[in-house]
Design an enzyme around this catalytic site. Structure first.
Site, mmCIF file in Angstrom:
data_model
loop_
_atom_site.group_PDB
_atom_site.id
_atom_site.type_symbol
_atom_site.label_atom_id
_atom_site.label_comp_id
_atom_site.label_asym_id
_atom_site.label_seq_id
_atom_site.Cartn_x
_atom_site.Cartn_y
_atom_site.Cartn_z
ATOM 1 N N CYS A 40 -8.548 15.100 -0.118
ATOM 2 C CA CYS A 40 -10.104 14.975 -0.069
ATOM 3 C C CYS A 40 -10.408 14.287 0.756
ATOM 4 O O CYS A 40 -11.922 13.981 1.004
ATOM 5 C CB CYS A 40 -10.442 14.684 -1.704
ATOM 6 S SG CYS A 40 -10.259 12.760 -1.793
ATOM 7 N N GLN B 2 10.378 -3.007 -0.540
ATOM 8 C CA GLN B 2 10.488 -2.439 -1.892
ATOM 9 C C GLN B 2 12.089 -1.788 -2.107
ATOM 10 O O GLN B 2 12.761 -1.719 -3.116
ATOM 11 C CB GLN B 2 9.782 -1.163 -1.921
ATOM 12 C CG GLN B 2 10.006 0.100 -1.310
ATOM 13 C CD GLN B 2 9.589 0.089 0.071
ATOM 14 O OE1 GLN B 2 8.838 -0.805 0.591
ATOM 15 N NE2 GLN B 2 9.991 1.182 0.563
ATOM 16 N N GLY C 109 1.051 -1.062 0.039
ATOM 17 C CA GLY C 109 -0.094 -0.004 0.103
ATOM 18 C C GLY C 109 0.960 1.223 0.204
ATOM 19 O O GLY C 109 2.230 1.224 -0.165
ATOM 20 N N PRO C 110 0.289 2.488 0.107
ATOM 21 C CA PRO C 110 1.057 3.756 0.020
ATOM 22 C C PRO C 110 1.743 3.989 1.315
ATOM 23 O O PRO C 110 1.339 3.199 2.352
ATOM 24 C CB PRO C 110 0.096 4.642 -0.417
ATOM 25 C CG PRO C 110 -1.385 4.190 0.178
ATOM 26 C CD PRO C 110 -1.278 2.645 0.065
ATOM 27 N N CYS D 237 -6.387 12.650 -6.885
ATOM 28 C CA CYS D 237 -5.412 13.930 -5.959
ATOM 29 C C CYS D 237 -4.090 13.744 -6.460
ATOM 30 O O CYS D 237 -3.439 14.690 -6.029
ATOM 31 C CB CYS D 237 -5.745 14.239 -4.723
ATOM 32 S SG CYS D 237 -7.736 14.425 -4.244
ATOM 33 N N GLY E 255 -0.473 1.959 6.955
ATOM 34 C CA GLY E 255 -0.397 0.979 8.153
ATOM 35 C C GLY E 255 0.505 -0.537 7.837
ATOM 36 O O GLY E 255 -0.104 -1.164 8.622
ATOM 37 N N GLU F 4 9.951 -2.599 4.572
ATOM 38 C CA GLU F 4 10.328 -1.660 3.600
ATOM 39 C C GLU F 4 10.928 -2.637 2.476
ATOM 40 O O GLU F 4 11.979 -2.376 1.936
ATOM 41 C CB GLU F 4 11.513 -0.756 3.995
ATOM 42 C CG GLU F 4 11.067 0.192 5.105
ATOM 43 C CD GLU F 4 10.025 1.342 4.915
ATOM 44 O OE1 GLU F 4 9.602 1.265 3.709
ATOM 45 O OE2 GLU F 4 9.874 2.241 5.531
#
Ligand code: ADP
Ligand code: MG
Ligand code: ZN
Length: 211
Positions: free
Chosen positions: A149, A92, A16-17, A181, A21, A90
């Protein structure tokens, strides 16, 4: 980890970004394994020195002991014979060998839980995460709250000018954003006014209070 009477391991990926979490979820799974009296080892790449070296720490200040390592090969070398669960944060940021290392550990009967960013600040697949997601037995894709948003954020917005794929930092350099966004070019072209993320969070808090 019994499967038809045979000892098997597997790979779980949490992605996820930023701020979604991932580290919290990794810590939760590690803590449950510890409660089950399983031997756990957690690793993170050494380039991530944002917080204390010997812990992985979530943005909500939860932490668990971990070993920073320079390469994926170090993980293989450091995993002890009696370790049942290996956590990797981490993921990535690791070198290309990380997929093979996770597979070797899983084939050895170990439960591997790898957390990492699925996308970089441009929205492109990050490092070896796509391959790790492909070979994993279980995948959890988390989302954060979009700081523009309030919607579901799936991307990490870089707030500073840099074309480098890796710029380590958190609140002051990045924020979570939804697809609508998220602006990958923002970080390449425009100067960002230095509005701290914490101030924006405060505004959201005030709005909630007004309701
Ligand atoms: P990750 O490892 O995915 O970057 P962490 O597990 O370290 O995330 O932190 C998640 C925590 O960050 C949340 O539980 C929440 O307290 C906090 N947080 C800060 N900003 C956001 C946001 N925009 N959306 C969701 N959570 C956020
Ligand atoms: Mg994290
Ligand atoms: Zn949004």
């Amino acid at each position: 980890m019994q499967n038809h009477g045979r000892l098997t391991g597997w790979i779980e990926v949490v992605c996820g970004p930023m701020f979604s979490g991932k580290t919290e979820e990794l810590i939760r799974r590690m803590k449950l394994a510890l409660i089950a009296k399983q031997r756990v080892q957690v690793f993170k790449p050494q380039l991530d020195d944002r917080y204390a070296d010997e812990y992985i720490i979530s943005h909500s200040e939860q932490k668990v002991v971990c070993t920073p390592v320079k390469s994926s090969a170090d993980i293989l070398a450091l995993v002890r014979d009696n370790t049942r669960v290996v956590g990797v944060d981490e993921a990535q940021f690791f070198d290309d060998g990380i997929v093979d290392v996770c597979e070797k550990l899983a084939n050895r009967g170990i439960r591997v839980v790898a957390a990492g960013l699925d996308q970089d600040f441009m929205g492109a697949p990050f490092g070896k995460m796509p391959e790790l997601l492909a070979v994993a037995e279980s995948v959890l894709k988390l989302s954060a709250v979009c700081m523009v948003c309030g919607g579901e954020a799936t991307k990490s917005q870089r707030l500073v000018k840099s074309k480098e794929q890796i710029v380590v930092g958190s609140g002051e350099l990045y924020e979570a954003r939804c697809r609508a966004c998220h602006d990958p070019d923002l970080s390449l072209e425009k100067e960002i006014p230095s509005v701290p993320v914490s101030r924006k969070t405060h505004v959201v808090g005030e709005q909630i209070e007004q309701i």
